[in-house]
Design an enzyme around this catalytic site. Structure first.
Site, mmCIF file in Angstrom:
data_model
loop_
_atom_site.group_PDB
_atom_site.id
_atom_site.type_symbol
_atom_site.label_atom_id
_atom_site.label_comp_id
_atom_site.label_asym_id
_atom_site.label_seq_id
_atom_site.Cartn_x
_atom_site.Cartn_y
_atom_site.Cartn_z
ATOM 1 N N SER A 83 65.721 17.852 41.380
ATOM 2 C CA SER A 83 65.401 19.254 41.951
ATOM 3 C C SER A 83 64.066 19.579 40.346
ATOM 4 O O SER A 83 64.176 19.547 39.287
ATOM 5 C CB SER A 83 66.122 20.301 42.404
ATOM 6 N N TYR B 8 72.997 26.023 39.934
ATOM 7 C CA TYR B 8 71.756 24.966 40.896
ATOM 8 C C TYR B 8 71.156 24.448 39.992
ATOM 9 O O TYR B 8 70.866 23.393 39.344
ATOM 10 C CB TYR B 8 71.063 25.818 41.865
#
Length: 288
Positions: free
Chosen positions: A157, A170
């Protein structure tokens, strides 16, 4: 006479062609996974698709067949379950006879300040986002090496390149995926194995990952979903899939998706560790 180092550096090779390649893809039921399945089908790939939810997975399979896929194997798999992933890998090889590409795409989100997160939610996201990649890569790697033309792709990401408040777990999983993938690529090069390795860093993609994620605070969660869907998710899954396949075909070690990913990655590189100060001051407390 070439130096010993030159013999261990990657050699220039022709662009990768997906026609006839067997591609195993996790998280194929929606978002980037679905877009990749359809795009690969149109390029002549043979597909082995998995997702934890059978209904959306079946819908993706139909879309892939409509796009021209000659062979689509679908399997319901929880990537956090090592035994399930190992069984899936065996099924894929038994069905297709080989595996050329593994795309570790399955992922989830968890939003909330670290002090407010529950252990069960933290274990849930690590199980899927990190251990899912470990399980998939470990189960498929021998088959990718044996294929003579393998490729491992992992979805990290933008938040595997810089950190933001409210995304501690995350961030942690996506940084871990990046580290694992980059070390694996080095190992494949050093050993001379015929396996390309690519890590992907998407920015805001218009998928349901935030909408379907978990939140420490439901009220903040509703605002986060609205901000992501209406402001941050500027790239479509189809655009992301095209960028990923382009990077794979050129055997790129790292692929960034979206202007936001490029902009913020360069900002963090320029600012160094002090980027954290800027991000902290720019983030409203009620948005974390």
């Amino acid at each position: 006479m070439p130096s010993p180092l030159s013999t261990r550096l990657p050699q220039l090779r022709k662009a990768k062609d997906f026609s006839g390649a067997v591609v195993a893809l996790t998280g194929a039921g929606s978002g980037i996974g679905r877009a990749l399945a359809v795009a690969l089908a149109s390029r002549g790939a043979l597909l082995a698709l998995s997702d934890i939810t059978p209904g959306p997975l079946a819908e993706t399979a139909e879309l892939a067949r409509a796009a021209g896929a000659r062979d689509v194997l679908t399997t319901t798999v929880d990537v956090a379950d090592r035994a399930a992933v190992e069984a899936w890998a065996a099924e894929v090889v038994a069905h297709h006879g080989r595996v050329n590409v593994l795309v570790n795409n399955a992922g989830v989100s968890l939003t909330g300040q670290f002090a407010e997160l529950e252990h069960a939610d933290m274990e849930w996201i690590v199980g899927i986002n990190f251990w899912g990649v470990v399980h998939g890569t470990k189960a498929f790697l021998p088959h990718l090496i044996a294929s003579g033309e393998g490729h491992v792709v992992t979805l990290s990401s933008l938040f595997g390149l810089l950190s933001v408040p409210g995304q501690s777990l995350y961030n942690a999983t996506k940084y871990a995926v990046r580290g694992l993938t980059e070390a694996l690529r080095e190992e494949m090069l050093a050993a001379g194995h015929p396996v390309d390795v690519t890590v992907v860093h998407p920015g805001g993609i218009a998928t349901g990952i935030v909408r379907n994620g978990r939140f420490a605070d439901p009220d903040r969660g509703a605002r986060t979903i609205s901000t992501f869907d209406e402001v941050l998710a500027r790239t479509t899954p189809e655009q992301a899939a095209r960028t990923i396949l382009s990077g794979m075909s050129r055997r790129k070690p790292r692929v960034l998706i979206g202007a936001d990913a490029h902009l913020l990655h360069n900002f963090a590189r320029f600012a160094g560790a002090r980027y954290q100060d800027v991000v902290a001051r720019a983030t409203p407390a009620d948005a974390q």
